[in-house]
Write an enzyme that holds these catalytic residues in place. Structure first.
Site, short mmCIF file in Angstrom:
data_model
loop_
_atom_site.label_atom_id
_atom_site.label_comp_id
_atom_site.label_asym_id
_atom_site.label_seq_id
_atom_site.Cartn_x
_atom_site.Cartn_y
_atom_site.Cartn_z
N GLU A 1 -12.50 -2.28 12.30
CA GLU A 1 -12.54 -1.57 11.02
C GLU A 1 -13.69 -2.01 10.12
O GLU A 1 -14.47 -1.19 9.65
CB GLU A 1 -11.20 -1.75 10.30
CG GLU A 1 -11.19 -1.13 8.91
CD GLU A 1 -9.86 -1.27 8.19
OE1 GLU A 1 -8.92 -1.86 8.75
OE2 GLU A 1 -9.77 -0.78 7.06
N GLU B 1 0.82 -1.21 0.00
CA GLU B 1 0.00 0.00 0.00
C GLU B 1 0.86 1.27 0.00
O GLU B 1 0.65 2.18 0.79
CB GLU B 1 -0.96 -0.01 1.21
CG GLU B 1 -1.90 -1.21 1.17
CD GLU B 1 -2.94 -1.24 2.28
OE1 GLU B 1 -2.65 -0.71 3.36
OE2 GLU B 1 -4.03 -1.78 2.05
N ASP C 1 -8.42 -8.99 4.19
CA ASP C 1 -8.20 -7.90 5.13
C ASP C 1 -9.27 -7.83 6.21
O ASP C 1 -10.15 -6.98 6.15
CB ASP C 1 -8.17 -6.58 4.33
CG ASP C 1 -7.55 -5.45 5.13
OD1 ASP C 1 -7.06 -5.71 6.24
OD2 ASP C 1 -7.57 -4.30 4.63
C1 GCU Z 1 -6.10 -2.15 5.90
C2 GCU Z 1 -6.45 -0.83 6.48
C3 GCU Z 1 -5.31 0.13 6.39
C4 GCU Z 1 -4.05 -0.51 6.97
C5 GCU Z 1 -3.78 -1.83 6.32
C6 GCU Z 1 -2.65 -2.62 6.95
O1 GCU Z 1 -5.98 -2.05 4.52
O2 GCU Z 1 -7.57 -0.30 5.86
O3 GCU Z 1 -5.66 1.29 7.08
O4 GCU Z 1 -2.96 0.33 6.81
O5 GCU Z 1 -4.91 -2.65 6.43
O6 GCU Z 1 -2.94 -3.59 7.63
O7 GCU Z 1 -1.49 -2.29 6.76
#
Ligand code: GCU
Length: 668
Positions: free
Chosen positions: A383, A276, A355
């Site tokens: 979440e 990400e 996730d």
């Molecule tokens: C999810 C979450 C993110 C987080 C990511 C992670 O995608 O929405 O906010 O950073 O998990 O576990 O790194």
């Protein structure tokens, strides 16, 4: 102890009925432990204050063992069966003995003793042996240094504010809470390490980080930091983060020498790399193992651990592309280097391949890896599971994951076996959870969400505790010992995950949430996005084909799981849409068609929320007013949310399929 005016959660040592406990706890003798050892000192302090306020008894520390009614002593595997960080608590002939293998075990034993008093349980004939199952039991905080919390639903951070590290009474209370449930490691900053957080490993913050780690150490907790893999570039080092570049290695070596000399209690680092948008070894054509091992070798002389996350996937996918499957990515990125990771590296694996959805299969990396330290990561922060507005007690979900047979061995093949070190005989393993706390007075936003905060720690310590037992403990310790209250709140908690699942996304498909915020329904919210999270609904059916004929994800499991998931007829129904694209007219084992199942569960889900509210309302006056009112208000929001989900999901699939509800209910 409550100096800040905020809730003391399950350590609320209010007056309790004395079930003979005071006879035992008044005269204490300590043997084999130093009274001024930092952990022992805090254990004794906790014992004194708890006993004083719950039973009104002043504890006296005896110099002569024959005078004592409570003996705290060092035990061993041979004497009492206690192992590392474990304890045994037993009563014979009017004397209560707590034997512990080490200081942490003593602290955990003291908290166990206080729990028994708080639950008004008698000590006569007691014999309780408890050795922690997961060696590492960690809370990960996703707190940013500006004070915001990524996926936080309980206010702001109590670790950081305006790019400063906070050290105050709340820090100590937090340490007490988590150590009381057996947590022995805490990561204070978000895995997405940006801006000021990159500087946590510099003298800008050493002083406060050291203070924090000192408070944690008083309670047997090691502090960990999330690390920015690109720190050399951002902190004025070499203009590269290539793990095989000698200049980069030298920079890290010097950096770590400095860090561990300034913060000697530090446990190590958590790293989110190549995920990400976070930097990582892939940028330099290196493997994840190259990156993790480079850091691990450098922190090894200080006893440091590198906890390396496996949440690696392509987040710029084209929704038109049906071959790329995000679910496959973790396994595909890590399985090839099984055995390459050094002994002080632990791969931290999310419970499912996607996730933290309300229902996912267990990640095939768990037990897929055979020669690598593995750690399970779950999310206590809600979440995708109601954001501490909706009640969703997650211990049943965590237990399903722990009980899962990976078939990596003939025996000892469950996730529980793996993360307790039984399968591979390793100690660098355990469980971590993304924490759900913030600076709200009650710590977790919804008071009932504290059951998850409590439950994860208890479960990580003792995998065999049931979800029911943990819920019961939590209610008795935090709210009331009155039977009616205990039973009703347990009922709410234990049914809540099933209810949430019913009114949200069906049969393991996941998502259908509002993009970014992840609260509330948006069936197509992620359908045409880059995130790889699709439901693939059309006018004939719904679900992602992850069988051999589809993306092949099912084949990442060991047999017999692979075949079980591959076949629509044998696939566990709660995961049907995760693994298969299924026609709306397909008949489930219940005899209902898929579409009818979707309609029915969504109506049921809302009805169950209404029932929970009814149960809660019957507790007015029986639970503290602020708790009653706070939870009641959240239930209103939950009911609204559940109705939105019901109506949007039902309307969506009615419009897609054109198939009427057999019961003729209102679908829009
Ligand atoms: C999810 C979450 C993110 C987080 C990511 C992670 O995608 O929405 O906010 O950073 O998990 O576990 O790194």
């Amino acid at each position: 102890m409550n100096k800040g005016g905020f809730s003391q959660l399950w350590l609320d040592y209010k007056k309790r009925t004395d079930n003979g406990g005071s006879v035992y706890v008044s005269k204490v003798f300590l043997s084999g432990f130093l009274q001024d050892h930092r952990i022992v000192k805090h254990a004794l302090e906790e014992l004194k204050s708890g006993v004083q306020t719950m039973l009104g008894v002043e504890i006296k520390v005896e110099q002569d063992m024959s005078q004592a009614t409570l003996v705290l002593k060092r035990g061993s595997e041979k004497e009492g069966g206690v192992r590392r960080e474990g304890y045994r608590l037993w009563e014979t002939g009017g004397v209560l003995t707590l034997a512990a293998a080490d200081e942490r075990g003593l602290l955990y034993g003291v908290f166990a003793l206080l729990r028994l008093i708080a639950m008004e349980r008698p000590f006569q004939g007691l014999d309780l042996l408890s050795n922690p199952e997961s060696p590492l039991r960690m809370y990960d905080h996703w707190d940013n240094m500006d004070g915001s919390i990524e996926r936080g639903y309980s206010g702001r951070s109590f670790f950081f504010q305006d790019d400063k590290v906070l050290v105050n009474e709340r820090t100590r209370d937090y340490a007490r809470f988590v150590s009381s449930i057996g947590i022995n490691g805490v990561v204070i900053n978000n895995v997405n390490v940006k801006q000021a957080a990159t500087w946590l490993i510099t003298d800008r913050y050493f002083q406060e980080v050291r203070q924090l780690s000192g408070i944690f150490a008083d309670y047997g907790i090691r502090l960990f930091l999330s690390l920015n893999f690109a720190a050399p570039l951002e902190l004025g080092g070499p203009q590269s983060a290539d793990p095989l570049d000698p200049k980069v290695r030298d920079w890290w070596r010097e950096k770590m020498e400095e860090v561990f000399s300034k913060v000697p209690d530090l446990g190590g680092f958590l790293v989110k790399a190549d995920s990400e948008g976070r930097p990582g070894p892939f940028t330099y054509g290196r493997t994840q193992a190259d990156g993790a091992n480079m850091l691990a070798d450098i922190v090894k002389p200080y006893g440091g651990l590198i906890i390396w996350r496996c949440f690696v996937y392509n987040c710029t996918q084209d929704w038109r592309d049906r071959q790329t499957d995000r679910a496959r990515a973790g396994y595909d990125s890590f399985i090839g280097q099984d055995g390459d990771y050094h002994e002080n590296v632990i791969l931290q694996i999310k419970n499912g391949p996607m996730d933290f959805q309300i229902r996912e299969p267990v990640s095939p990396l768990l037990g897929g890896l055979q020669k690598t330290n593995q750690m399970l990561e779950v999310q206590v922060a809600q979440e995708y599971t109601g954001q501490q507005i909706d009640v969703c007690y997650l211990v049943p979900l965590f237990k399903e994951v722990l009980d899962f047979h990976t078939y990596c061995r003939e025996k000892c093949d469950t996730v529980s076996d793996i993360v307790s070190g039984r399968t591979f005989g390793n100690v660098n393993t355990g469980m971590a959870a993304v924490c759900n706390t913030g600076d709200d007075a009650n710590w977790t936003g919804n008071d009932l969400a504290a059951a998850n905060f409590y439950g994860f720690g208890r479960l990580a310590f003792c995998h065999s505790l049931t979800a029911d037992e943990i819920a019961e403990e939590w209610v008795r310790l935090s709210i009331s010992n009155e039977e009616e209250v205990v039973e009703k709140i347990k009922k709410i908690l234990l049914g809540s995950r099933g209810t949430y699942e019913k009114y949200t996304c069906p049969l393991g498909i996941g998502w259908m949430v509002t993009p970014e915020t992840h609260y509330g329904c948006s069936v197509d919210g992620y359908e045409y996005s880059r995130w790889g999270t699709y439901h693939r609904a059309d006018h004939k059916g719904l679900g992602v084909d992850r069988s051999r004929l589809g993306t092949g994800y099912a084949g990442q499991y060991r047999e017999p799981n692979a075949s079980l998931y591959d076949n629509m007829e044998t696939c566990p129904e709660e995961l049907l849409l995760f693994f298969h694209h299924v026609p709306y007219t397909y008949r489930l084992k219940s005899g209902k068609t898929l579409i009818q199942h979707i309609y029915d569960t969504h109506f049921e889900g809302v009805r169950e929320v209404e029932e929970m509210i009814g149960l809660w309302e019957s507790l007015k006056g029986k639970v503290p007013d602020p708790v009653y009112d706070g939870v009641r208000e959240r239930f209103d929001r939950q009911l609204h949310n559940a109705k939105e989900w019901r109506d949007q999901v039902n309307a969506y699939f009615y419009r897609k399929s054109g198939i009427e509800d057999e019961q003729g209910r209102k679908i829009y």
